[in-house]
Write an enzyme that holds these catalytic residues in place. Structure first.
Site, PDB file in Angstrom:
ATOM      1  N   CYS A 180     -38.005 -28.385 -13.803  1.00 23.11           N
ATOM      2  CA  CYS A 180     -38.942 -28.045 -12.871  1.00 23.11           C
ATOM      3  C   CYS A 180     -38.377 -27.998 -11.530  1.00 23.11           C
ATOM      4  O   CYS A 180     -37.666 -28.405 -11.151  1.00 23.11           O
ATOM      5  CB  CYS A 180     -39.480 -29.310 -12.427  1.00 23.11           C
ATOM      6  SG  CYS A 180     -40.845 -29.422 -10.947  1.00 23.11           S
ATOM      7  N   CYS A 213     -39.622 -28.644  -7.928  1.00 23.69           N
ATOM      8  CA  CYS A 213     -39.172 -30.612  -8.033  1.00 23.69           C
ATOM      9  C   CYS A 213     -38.088 -30.660  -7.163  1.00 23.69           C
ATOM     10  O   CYS A 213     -37.562 -31.129  -6.362  1.00 23.69           O
ATOM     11  CB  CYS A 213     -38.918 -30.966  -9.415  1.00 23.69           C
ATOM     12  SG  CYS A 213     -40.867 -31.321 -10.164  1.00 23.69           S
ATOM     13  N   ASP A 214     -37.024 -29.410  -8.310  1.00 23.53           N
ATOM     14  CA  ASP A 214     -35.720 -29.957  -7.528  1.00 23.53           C
ATOM     15  C   ASP A 214     -35.164 -28.630  -6.892  1.00 23.53           C
ATOM     16  O   ASP A 214     -33.867 -28.606  -6.276  1.00 23.53           O
ATOM     17  CB  ASP A 214     -35.309 -29.989  -9.172  1.00 23.53           C
ATOM     18  CG  ASP A 214     -35.009 -31.892  -9.932  1.00 23.53           C
ATOM     19  OD1 ASP A 214     -35.219 -32.442  -8.592  1.00 23.53           O
ATOM     20  OD2 ASP A 214     -35.069 -31.715 -10.933  1.00 23.53           O
TER      21      ASP A 214
END
Length: 314
Positions: free
Chosen positions: A135, A138-139
């Protein structure tokens, strides 16, 4: 507080589930939407949503889902975050078992979506959360200005590469084929991008490091040559695997996706499937939403018929 019974229960709160909950609740069905995590599903990973009709200028997937969630709740659907453990059918009603107990309903919609596939290569599992991710939104922010590898050639891989390119000028996208399988417009944007390097006929063989990712081993499928290059992060988008654990008894296609008819009906009366978990030729937010709307319409007819017959017997 949840009731013991609803007209319909929708499992999975992505685009398909949220749309179905809107249409079902708006039609007068008491509606419960359940997901083990927050609403949104894969849509939350979209950095810029630019091809959903009527959404212009583009917005983020997170904004889109926030709007859908508020809209769904405004129609009266209840949304809860719980794990569904089992679905049983007794007579005309389903019993959905969650970690909090059992809830009955006349109809059930499976909208559980699909999860990212693993590559199964050395280092992938060991460095998950320490440089290996599935993701980008997300990261990605953890790797600003770093060397980033994106694995995959579909829409998801390309979209995530675009986002990562806003964080670093050192993004490399590799794909095992000789051309990207993403939609033409998306693929062309990748190939023309000033800072995204694209390598075809290339696969990831190994991820190396100590406490975090420091390098990767790539193989050129044409020459058979292996080379190790420095890398700080690896984002993997190697396809999807449908989440069908709750309904193992339903027929599926060769990819493991649930087979339905055009009404979203499965072989079990009163059970429907919609979105990325369903067998179909094209998976986009708009097709998930369409599935959800159709399923809700059919659930309304199904529940109405059951209640009408029950009333006639009294």
């Amino acid at each position: 507080m949840l009731k013991n019974e609803y007209d319909c229960i929708i499992i999975g709160a992505g685009a398909a589930g949220l749309t179905a909950a809107q249409y079902a609740a708006r039609s007068g069905l008491s509606t419960l939407l359940i997901d083990i995590s927050s609403t949104g599903g894969q849509v939350l990973n979209i950095f810029t949503l630019e091809n959903y009709p009527g959404i212009y200028p583009s917005i983020s997937g997170q904004q889109f889902i926030a709007n859908m969630t508020r809209q769904t709740e405004s129609f009266g659907a209840e949304i809860v975050q719980q794990q569904v453990k089992a679905i049983d059918k007794i007579g005309e009603k389903f019993l959905v078992t969650t970690g909090e107990g059992k809830i009955a309903s006349y109809a059930v919609l499976i909208a559980t979506g699909a999860a990212h596939k693993n590559l199964g290569i050395p280092g992938e599992k060991a460095f998950s959360g320490r440089g290996v991710s599935y993701c980008a939104t997300c990261d990605g922010p953890f790797f600003k200005g770093k060397n980033i590898l994106v694995v995959g050639g579909g829409d998801s891989a390309c979209e995530e590469a675009f986002y990562l390119a806003t964080l670093s000028d050192h993004v490399t996208l590799i794909h095992r084929k000789k051309s990207l399988r993403a939609q033409k417009a998306v693929a062309q944007k990748i190939l023309k991008h000033a800072t995204i390097k694209t390598e075809f006929s290339t696969v990831l063989k190994e991820i190396k490091g100590s406490d975090r990712v420091t390098s990767v081993v790539l193989e050129n499928l044409d020459s058979g040559e292996n080379r190790e290059i420095p890398m700080d992060a690896v984002f993997i988008f190697a396809g999807m695997e449908p989440r069908t654990d709750l309904v193992d008894m339903l027929p599926k296609d060769e990819g493991g996706y649930i087979i339905t008819n055009y009404k979203m009906e499965t072989l079990v009366p009163g059970m429907y499937a919609a979105g990325d978990v369903r067998a179909k030729p094209f998976r986009q937010i708009i097709t998930a939403a369409s599935d959800g709307a159709i399923a809700a319409h059919q659930m309304h007819e199904y529940v109405h018929n059951i209640k009408s017959k029950s009333a006639e017997k009294k």
